[in-house]
Design a protein around this motif. Structure first.
Motif, PDB file in Angstrom:
ATOM      1  N   PHE A  24       0.884  -1.167   0.000  1.00 28.93           N
ATOM      2  CA  PHE A  24       0.000   0.000   0.000  1.00 28.93           C
ATOM      3  C   PHE A  24       0.921   1.216   0.000  1.00 28.93           C
ATOM      4  CE2 PHE A  24      -3.002   3.116   1.783  1.00 28.93           C
ATOM      5  CZ  PHE A  24      -4.079   2.910   0.929  1.00 28.93           C
ATOM      6  N   ALA A  25       0.956   1.923  -1.117  1.00 32.79           N
ATOM      7  CA  ALA A  25       1.990   2.937  -1.334  1.00 32.79           C
ATOM      8  C   ALA A  25       1.402   4.339  -1.421  1.00 32.79           C
ATOM      9  CB  ALA A  25       2.756   2.624  -2.615  1.00 32.79           C
ATOM     10  N   MET A  26       2.299   5.323  -1.322  1.00 30.16           N
ATOM     11  CA  MET A  26       1.929   6.717  -1.576  1.00 30.16           C
ATOM     12  C   MET A  26       2.553   7.143  -2.906  1.00 30.16           C
ATOM     13  SD  MET A  26       2.450  10.166   0.740  1.00 30.16           S
ATOM     14  CE  MET A  26       4.234  10.012   0.849  1.00 30.16           C
ATOM     15  N   LEU A  27       1.711   7.528  -3.846  1.00 33.84           N
ATOM     16  CA  LEU A  27       2.155   7.969  -5.155  1.00 33.84           C
ATOM     17  C   LEU A  27       2.227   9.490  -5.167  1.00 33.84           C
ATOM     18  CD1 LEU A  27       2.783   7.535  -8.185  1.00 33.84           C
ATOM     19  CD2 LEU A  27       0.305   7.526  -8.587  1.00 33.84           C
ATOM     20  N   VAL A  28       3.405  10.028  -5.474  1.00 35.06           N
ATOM     21  CA  VAL A  28       3.628  11.474  -5.460  1.00 35.06           C
ATOM     22  C   VAL A  28       3.945  11.954  -6.868  1.00 35.06           C
ATOM     23  CG1 VAL A  28       4.964  13.369  -4.466  1.00 35.06           C
ATOM     24  CG2 VAL A  28       4.571  11.293  -3.124  1.00 35.06           C
ATOM     25  N   THR A  29       3.163  12.935  -7.338  1.00 38.30           N
ATOM     26  CA  THR A  29       3.410  13.575  -8.626  1.00 38.30           C
ATOM     27  C   THR A  29       3.393  15.086  -8.410  1.00 38.30           C
ATOM     28  OG1 THR A  29       1.065  13.662  -9.229  1.00 38.30           O
ATOM     29  CG2 THR A  29       2.282  11.677  -9.844  1.00 38.30           C
ATOM     30  N   SER A  30       3.523  15.826  -9.506  1.00 32.39           N
ATOM     31  CA  SER A  30       3.526  17.286  -9.405  1.00 32.39           C
ATOM     32  C   SER A  30       2.551  17.880 -10.410  1.00 32.39           C
ATOM     33  CB  SER A  30       4.943  17.820  -9.673  1.00 32.39           C
ATOM     34  OG  SER A  30       4.972  19.229  -9.575  1.00 32.39           O
ATOM     35  N   HIS A  31       1.816  18.898  -9.974  1.00 33.94           N
ATOM     36  CA  HIS A  31       0.876  19.600 -10.858  1.00 33.94           C
ATOM     37  C   HIS A  31       1.041  21.099 -10.640  1.00 33.94           C
ATOM     38  CE1 HIS A  31      -2.601  20.627 -13.189  1.00 33.94           C
ATOM     39  NE2 HIS A  31      -3.235  21.134 -12.141  1.00 33.94           N
ATOM     40  N   ASN A  32       1.400  21.793 -11.694  1.00 33.56           N
ATOM     41  CA  ASN A  32       1.648  23.237 -11.614  1.00 33.56           C
ATOM     42  C   ASN A  32       2.660  23.580 -10.522  1.00 33.56           C
ATOM     43  OD1 ASN A  32      -0.146  23.813 -13.713  1.00 33.56           O
ATOM     44  ND2 ASN A  32      -1.891  24.016 -12.316  1.00 33.56           N
ATOM     45  N   GLY A  33       3.672  22.724 -10.399  1.00 34.90           N
ATOM     46  CA  GLY A  33       4.738  22.980  -9.436  1.00 34.90           C
ATOM     47  C   GLY A  33       4.420  22.582  -8.012  1.00 34.90           C
ATOM     48  N   ARG A  34       3.241  22.036  -7.778  1.00 36.41           N
ATOM     49  CA  ARG A  34       2.839  21.650  -6.424  1.00 36.41           C
ATOM     50  C   ARG A  34       2.758  20.132  -6.317  1.00 36.41           C
ATOM     51  NH1 ARG A  34      -2.833  23.011  -3.197  1.00 36.41           N
ATOM     52  NH2 ARG A  34      -2.028  22.586  -1.105  1.00 36.41           N
ATOM     53  N   PRO A  35       3.412  19.520  -5.314  1.00 36.12           N
ATOM     54  CA  PRO A  35       3.326  18.064  -5.157  1.00 36.12           C
ATOM     55  C   PRO A  35       1.939  17.631  -4.688  1.00 36.12           C
ATOM     56  CG  PRO A  35       4.585  19.017  -3.351  1.00 36.12           C
ATOM     57  CD  PRO A  35       4.318  20.128  -4.320  1.00 36.12           C
ATOM     58  N   ILE A  36       1.451  16.521  -5.253  1.00 32.91           N
ATOM     59  CA  ILE A  36       0.181  15.932  -4.830  1.00 32.91           C
ATOM     60  C   ILE A  36       0.402  14.436  -4.629  1.00 32.91           C
ATOM     61  CG2 ILE A  36      -1.361  17.634  -5.854  1.00 32.91           C
ATOM     62  CD1 ILE A  36      -1.594  15.928  -8.312  1.00 32.91           C
TER      63      ILE A  36
END
Length: 204
Positions: A24-36
């Motif tokens: 069970f993982a945490m997936l981290v991406t970026s949108h408009n320079g902000r991590p989500i």
């Protein structure tokens, strides 16, 4: 992830077993320079010398749309962790925290519905096949499947880099190491006892 040499894990079979157990993982991406980030179940697969992660999220979750602007994404997989009191050491020192974690970096892409169904079939098999009345894919009605597939998005990540850290007091002397295990077993927390078990396993 900063990993001192004492705590770095490089054995690939060990890492695969860890991800299989703590999937069970945490997936981290970026949108408009902000991590989500999104927390979700994953499957870790090997194809030849390449490693892939597959998973899915709600269609209403905007994170999947950030895949196009993310050159690379991060998956954080956390194992058991526990506070370590320096009162357990022979000599004066400061407290710390023991933990296990794996970071996976890779390039994401949206998968086809056929690939998504294949992934969901394996996910249900993993978590349901041992149950007397397990809800495996083949038992689901066509109507429910059609409805649910409209509400999720499947993805695949080709893993480019793996970082693994087991910070389990490897830098302590043998007496301190044994004392830490004993004290962790006495803590009234499940994670503390799991850390003790992992420390015992690492020294076998």
């Amino acid at each position: 992830m900063y990993i001192p040499k004492y705590f770095k894990v490089t054995d690939m079979q060990e890492i695969k077993d860890f991800i299989e157990k703590h999937s069970f993982a945490m997936l981290v991406t970026s949108h408009n320079g902000r991590p989500i980030a999104t927390h979700l179940p994953i499957l870790f697969k090997q194809n030849g010398e390449d490693f892939f992660v597959t998973g899915h999220m709600a269609y209403g979750n905007p994170q999947w749309k950030s895949f196009k602007e993310s050159e690379e994404v991060l998956l954080v997989i956390q194992g058991p962790h526990s506070y370590i009191s320096s009162s357990w050491y022979e000599e004066e020192n400061v407290p710390t925290w023991n933990y296990q974690a794996v970071h996976l970096y890779g390039v994401p892409e949206i998968v086809t519905q056929e690939e998504l169904v294949h992934d969901l079939t394996h996910l249900l098999k993993k978590y349901e096949s041992h149950r007397p009345e397990g809800v495996v894919w083949e038992k689901l009605s066509d109507g429910l499947i059609t409805k649910e597939l409209k509400g999720i998005v499947g993805f695949k990540i080709k893993v480019n880099e793996i970082q693994a850290a087991y910070k389990l007091s490897q830098n302590r002397n043998e007496d301190d190491y044994k004392t830490i295990i004993e004290k962790l077993y006495l803590e009234d927390q499940g994670d503390s006892q799991q850390v003790a078990e992992e420390m015992k396993r690492q020294r076998k």
